[in-house]
Design a protein around this motif. Structure first.
Motif, PDB file in Angstrom:
ATOM      1  N   THR A  29      57.443   5.441 -30.893  1.00 56.22           N
ATOM      2  CA  THR A  29      56.881   5.299 -29.544  1.00 56.22           C
ATOM      3  C   THR A  29      56.039   4.031 -29.382  1.00 56.22           C
ATOM      4  O   THR A  29      55.681   3.690 -28.264  1.00 56.22           O
ATOM      5  N   GLU A  66      48.455   9.347 -26.002  1.00 54.39           N
ATOM      6  CA  GLU A  66      49.402  10.101 -25.173  1.00 54.39           C
ATOM      7  C   GLU A  66      50.805  10.057 -25.761  1.00 54.39           C
ATOM      8  O   GLU A  66      51.204   9.052 -26.341  1.00 54.39           O
ATOM      9  N   THR A  67      51.546  11.113 -25.520  1.00 57.62           N
ATOM     10  CA  THR A  67      52.981  11.072 -25.771  1.00 57.62           C
ATOM     11  C   THR A  67      53.633  10.481 -24.525  1.00 57.62           C
ATOM     12  O   THR A  67      53.006  10.452 -23.446  1.00 57.62           O
ATOM     13  N   GLU A  69      55.843  11.830 -22.692  1.00 59.65           N
ATOM     14  CA  GLU A  69      55.933  12.906 -21.700  1.00 59.65           C
ATOM     15  C   GLU A  69      54.588  13.117 -21.003  1.00 59.65           C
ATOM     16  O   GLU A  69      54.530  13.278 -19.785  1.00 59.65           O
ATOM     17  N   GLU A  70      53.507  13.104 -21.781  1.00 61.47           N
ATOM     18  CA  GLU A  70      52.169  13.243 -21.187  1.00 61.47           C
ATOM     19  C   GLU A  70      51.879  12.078 -20.255  1.00 61.47           C
ATOM     20  O   GLU A  70      51.308  12.260 -19.169  1.00 61.47           O
TER      21      GLU A  70
END
Length: 165
Positions: A29, A66-67, A69-70
């Motif tokens: 990521t 954060e991911t 998705e978040e």
């Protein structure tokens, strides 16, 4: 891969290659430069107007911790005041390999990714204009090409998002 899913854009004088990669999972990521998505509510799509830009999909950068998705949930809420279930559509590979102005010490990787999601809105809250977005509109899917001011890969991604209906 079709020729249609690879384009070149000029971003501030930078010659950048964009390639749509449906459902490609990005495990690292740190290579994800932003998250974006099509948000659906009652058959229409949310577009937001961010100060100094044009109408576009909600989206933005991932904050520390954060991911992806978040980050997309946060961006959709901050920009459109919506919440809902998301599903992953894929990624745009952003390649600077042919960009003669690429700065290897800059904030973007030589090859990075913009992740795209579909949100099925479950909660639409009053539009408060507390963040950078000054307007939101609801658009029929067939009207998107006439309003969304973005590269043509955004329309390919829209087709992916519409498959979920």
């Amino acid at each position: 891969m079709t020729l249609e899913s690879r384009i070149y854009v000029n971003w501030g004088g930078h010659h950048v290659k964009l390639t749509w990669c449906p459902r490609k999972i990005i495990l690292d990521t740190s290579l994800v430069t932003s998250v974006h998505g099509y948000c659906f509510h009652e058959g229409k799509i949310l577009l937001v107007y961010v100060k100094g830009r044009v109408f576009n999909n909600p989206g933005g950068h991932i904050e520390i911790g954060e991911t992806p998705e978040e980050a997309f949930h946060r961006e959709a809420f901050e920009e459109g005041y919506v919440e809902g279930e998301i599903s992953y559509l894929g990624a745009i590979e952003v390649s600077h390999e042919e960009n003669l102005l690429f700065d290897p010490n800059g904030k973007y990787p030589k090859i990075g990714y913009q992740l795209y999601y579909r949100m099925d809105i479950e909660k639409c809250l009053p539009f408060e204009r507390e963040n950078e977005t000054i307007s939101r509109i609801w658009v029929e899917p067939e009207e998107i090409p006439y309003i969304l001011d973005d590269h043509r890969l955004s329309l390919i991604i829209l087709k992916e998002a519409l498959k979920k209906d």
